[in-house]
Scaffold this motif. Structure first.
Motif, PDB file in Angstrom:
ATOM      1  N   UNK A  74      59.359  17.978  59.530  1.00 54.56           N
ATOM      2  CA  UNK A  74      59.038  17.099  60.658  1.00 54.56           C
ATOM      3  C   UNK A  74      57.902  16.135  60.346  1.00 54.56           C
ATOM      4  N   UNK A  75      57.251  16.292  59.189  1.00 53.96           N
ATOM      5  CA  UNK A  75      56.143  15.413  58.830  1.00 53.96           C
ATOM      6  C   UNK A  75      56.653  14.213  58.043  1.00 53.96           C
ATOM      7  N   UNK A  76      56.075  13.065  58.317  1.00 57.32           N
ATOM      8  CA  UNK A  76      56.478  11.859  57.594  1.00 57.32           C
ATOM      9  C   UNK A  76      55.913  11.886  56.179  1.00 57.32           C
ATOM     10  N   UNK A  77      56.600  11.265  55.234  1.00 57.06           N
ATOM     11  CA  UNK A  77      56.070  11.205  53.866  1.00 57.06           C
ATOM     12  C   UNK A  77      54.691  10.558  53.802  1.00 57.06           C
ATOM     13  N   UNK A  78      54.449   9.592  54.680  1.00 60.58           N
ATOM     14  CA  UNK A  78      53.154   8.915  54.684  1.00 60.58           C
ATOM     15  C   UNK A  78      52.041   9.878  55.100  1.00 60.58           C
ATOM     16  N   UNK A  79      52.320  10.699  56.126  1.00 54.01           N
ATOM     17  CA  UNK A  79      51.313  11.678  56.566  1.00 54.01           C
ATOM     18  C   UNK A  79      51.027  12.688  55.465  1.00 54.01           C
ATOM     19  N   UNK A  80      52.077  13.194  54.819  1.00 57.77           N
ATOM     20  CA  UNK A  80      51.896  14.176  53.755  1.00 57.77           C
ATOM     21  C   UNK A  80      51.086  13.568  52.614  1.00 57.77           C
ATOM     22  N   UNK A  81      51.404  12.325  52.252  1.00 56.42           N
ATOM     23  CA  UNK A  81      50.687  11.667  51.160  1.00 56.42           C
ATOM     24  C   UNK A  81      49.225  11.442  51.521  1.00 56.42           C
ATOM     25  N   UNK A  82      48.970  11.018  52.757  1.00 52.78           N
ATOM     26  CA  UNK A  82      47.594  10.765  53.188  1.00 52.78           C
ATOM     27  C   UNK A  82      46.779  12.064  53.206  1.00 52.78           C
ATOM     28  N   UNK A  83      47.369  13.133  53.757  1.00 54.93           N
ATOM     29  CA  UNK A  83      46.646  14.398  53.842  1.00 54.93           C
ATOM     30  C   UNK A  83      46.402  14.978  52.449  1.00 54.93           C
ATOM     31  N   UNK A  84      47.391  14.843  51.577  1.00 54.70           N
ATOM     32  CA  UNK A  84      47.239  15.345  50.217  1.00 54.70           C
ATOM     33  C   UNK A  84      46.118  14.624  49.491  1.00 54.70           C
ATOM     34  N   UNK A  85      46.015  13.321  49.704  1.00 51.81           N
ATOM     35  CA  UNK A  85      44.982  12.530  49.029  1.00 51.81           C
ATOM     36  C   UNK A  85      43.578  12.864  49.514  1.00 51.81           C
ATOM     37  N   UNK A  86      43.473  13.464  50.701  1.00 51.06           N
ATOM     38  CA  UNK A  86      42.159  13.769  51.264  1.00 51.06           C
ATOM     39  C   UNK A  86      41.524  15.010  50.661  1.00 51.06           C
ATOM     40  N   UNK A  87      42.298  15.822  49.935  1.00 48.71           N
ATOM     41  CA  UNK A  87      41.781  17.071  49.388  1.00 48.71           C
ATOM     42  C   UNK A  87      41.849  17.060  47.865  1.00 48.71           C
ATOM     43  N   UNK A  88      40.847  17.668  47.244  1.00 44.37           N
ATOM     44  CA  UNK A  88      40.827  17.806  45.790  1.00 44.37           C
ATOM     45  C   UNK A  88      40.453  19.235  45.441  1.00 44.37           C
ATOM     46  N   UNK A  89      40.734  19.621  44.192  1.00 49.03           N
ATOM     47  CA  UNK A  89      40.301  20.917  43.694  1.00 49.03           C
ATOM     48  C   UNK A  89      40.827  22.078  44.504  1.00 49.03           C
ATOM     49  N   UNK A  90      39.922  23.021  44.797  1.00 51.79           N
ATOM     50  CA  UNK A  90      40.312  24.227  45.509  1.00 51.79           C
ATOM     51  C   UNK A  90      40.815  23.921  46.913  1.00 51.79           C
ATOM     52  N   UNK A 138      42.478  21.352  47.917  1.00 49.46           N
ATOM     53  CA  UNK A 138      43.868  20.924  47.856  1.00 49.46           C
ATOM     54  C   UNK A 138      44.786  22.115  47.643  1.00 49.46           C
ATOM     55  N   UNK A 139      44.399  23.045  46.787  1.00 53.93           N
ATOM     56  CA  UNK A 139      45.241  24.207  46.528  1.00 53.93           C
ATOM     57  C   UNK A 139      45.403  25.065  47.770  1.00 53.93           C
ATOM     58  N   UNK A 140      44.350  25.140  48.563  1.00 53.86           N
ATOM     59  CA  UNK A 140      44.429  25.982  49.758  1.00 53.86           C
ATOM     60  C   UNK A 140      45.125  25.270  50.913  1.00 53.86           C
ATOM     61  N   UNK A 141      44.712  24.049  51.210  1.00 54.93           N
ATOM     62  CA  UNK A 141      45.191  23.373  52.400  1.00 54.93           C
ATOM     63  C   UNK A 141      46.540  22.677  52.211  1.00 54.93           C
ATOM     64  N   UNK A 142      46.866  22.311  50.992  1.00 53.72           N
ATOM     65  CA  UNK A 142      48.121  21.623  50.727  1.00 53.72           C
ATOM     66  C   UNK A 142      49.150  22.564  50.098  1.00 53.72           C
ATOM     67  N   UNK A 143      48.735  23.272  49.044  1.00 51.84           N
ATOM     68  CA  UNK A 143      49.661  24.176  48.356  1.00 51.84           C
ATOM     69  C   UNK A 143      49.722  25.564  48.987  1.00 51.84           C
ATOM     70  N   UNK A 144      48.763  25.867  49.858  1.00 53.16           N
ATOM     71  CA  UNK A 144      48.765  27.176  50.501  1.00 53.16           C
ATOM     72  C   UNK A 144      48.420  28.304  49.556  1.00 53.16           C
ATOM     73  N   UNK A 145      47.601  28.038  48.551  1.00 56.29           N
ATOM     74  CA  UNK A 145      47.252  29.060  47.564  1.00 56.29           C
ATOM     75  C   UNK A 145      46.092  29.918  48.065  1.00 56.29           C
ATOM     76  N   UNK A 146      46.093  31.175  47.663  1.00 59.71           N
ATOM     77  CA  UNK A 146      45.033  32.108  48.052  1.00 59.71           C
ATOM     78  C   UNK A 146      43.845  31.933  47.105  1.00 59.71           C
ATOM     79  N   UNK A 147      43.023  30.950  47.384  1.00 57.71           N
ATOM     80  CA  UNK A 147      41.823  30.688  46.600  1.00 57.71           C
ATOM     81  C   UNK A 147      40.674  30.452  47.563  1.00 57.71           C
TER      82      UNK A 147
END
Length: 412
Positions: A190-206, A208-217
């Motif tokens: 349900x998310x637009x590609x633009x929203x996903x791209x914008x949110x992804x660009x806002x996070x780096x490092x750990x 990004x792994x937690x908030x975008x990839x959902x990794x347990x870090x």
């Protein structure tokens, strides 16, 4: 009443809804990834088909978070259509009515909330943000799900890789009657590609792994918040100009040795590690045995480090290594915060990489965190837990800072 075809559900969401028949059903992953909608649909379907015996419970950090994260979405007609009319709740009340069944709402802000479960017999339970609940409450809730066929549905964002929910349940899914589904931001249709791209660009490092990839870090309070496995872990090594060794001594705690090499490409690499955990292996080792094991490990690698920097508190072990003829034994520099800065500077510049075989170090670095109690006292100190390979790395890096400092001036 509930038409799944009208909802923009992904294959992963539909699969999880259909497979949520285990005793414990857990959706975990990044924010806005679609896990909550899938879990709520599975929970409502379970209510619709449940027998009359046993209570139905929704648990969360507080009554307010239950209302915001669970009941309000269920009452959203844009999401659930006609079903929303069958979700009845008065704000502030500790019960709701879902499909004609009374559902009890329980906030669990601290360990005392466990008492609210005692004596209950439940058949269905929904847990919002499970990692925020006390472990004792979760354990008691599982004990209360005693009706035949009872099920628990839970969602959570990732937390520390050492969190009790990760180590005690998700990692043990094969041993338990548990099914878990991992969601990433990209899994939400349900998310637009633009929203996903914008949110992804806002996070780096750990983050990004937690908030975008959902990794347990660990993100909040991480000592090495620039750590990123995609950037810092390598499968191949270049030729090395020279090596140093760092050792963190342990008897009841793990003993860890790491080998640090300077590559011909102007980067430092953790090329190898050796560990012995006496608790896990049920066998303690003497100084002489540790000395023999480390020297044998290096001999097998055909590597002679220029210096071996040893935990300064392990004076007897240093003496043993020296007596056994190991060249270049030295006391490690143990200024903790300064050593952490040395490691962090290399990581941030992309000048320190770790070989994928060094699993002990790779397990520790993401969860290596600042101690909040020390922070409250105005001190900078890491939590002294699961840090043995990380300490060995710090010894090797900080003790050789004068040798590699010039590398930071090179382009990463």
């Amino acid at each position: 009443m509930l038409d799944l075809d009208r909802l923009p559900l992904s294959r992963k969401q539909l699969t999880s809804i259909g497979q949520a028949t285990a005793r414990i059903n857990l959706w975990h992953g990044s924010v806005r990834s679609g896990k909550t909608i899938a879990s709520l649909l599975a929970f409502v379907i379970a209510i619709a088909t449940a027998g009359p015996s046993g209570l139905i419970i929704i648990c969360g950090r507080s009554l307010q978070t239950i209302e915001r994260n669970v009941l309000e979405p269920l009452q959203d007609r844009a999401l659930f259509g006609p079903l929303a009319r069958h979700i009845v709740h008065t704000r502030g009340a500790t019960t709701a009515v879902i499909l004609g069944r009374t559902v009890h709402l329980i906030g669990a802000a601290d360990a005392r909330a466990e008492g609210r479960l005692r004596g209950l017999t439940a058949q269905l339970a929904y847990v919002d943000e499970a990692t925020l609940l006390p472990e004792g409450f979760w354990t008691q809730l599982l004990a209360r799900l005693s009706v035949p066929g009872a099920r628990l549905f839970a969602t959570t964002n990732p937390d520390s890789p050492r969190h009790w929910l990760k180590t005690g349940y998700i990692d043990r899914a094969g041993e338990l009657n548990l099914r878990a589904w991992h969601f990433r931001l990209a899994d939400n249709p349900s998310l637009s590609p633009e929203y996903v791209a914008d949110l992804t660009a806002e996070y780096v490092g750990l983050w990004r792994r937690r908030m975008i990839d959902g990794a347990w870090v660990v993100a909040e309070g991480a000592v090495y918040d620039m750590w990123d496995e995609a950037r810092h872990v390598v499968a191949e090594l270049p030729p090395m100009r020279r090596y140093w060794c760092g050792i963190d001594y342990g008897t009841t705690n793990p003993f860890a040795a790491v080998l640090l090499g300077e590559g011909v490409d102007g980067r430092l690499y953790v090329t190898n590690e050796w560990r012995h955990d006496s608790r896990a292996k049920h066998r303690s080792m003497t100084d002489a045995q540790y000395s023999a094991a480390v020297r044998s490990w290096l001999a097998d690698l055909t590597i002679s480090p220029e210096w071996t920097f040893i935990d300064p508190s392990a004076a007897s072990f240093s003496t043993q290594m020296w007596q056994d003829g190991h060249a270049g034994v030295a006391r490690a520099r143990n200024e903790v915060v300064e050593g952490i800065r040395s490691v962090a500077a290399l990581l941030a510049a992309g000048r320190l990489l770790v070989h994928e075989s060094c699993t002990g170090l790779l397990d520790e670095l993401p969860g290596y965190s600042w101690d909040p109690k020390a922070t409250e006292r105005g001190d900078d100190a890491p939590i002294k837990s699961d840090d043995h390979s990380a300490d060995a790395l710090r010894y090797a890096v900080h003790s050789t800072a004068h040798e590699w400092r010039h590398l930071l001036t090179l382009a990463a």
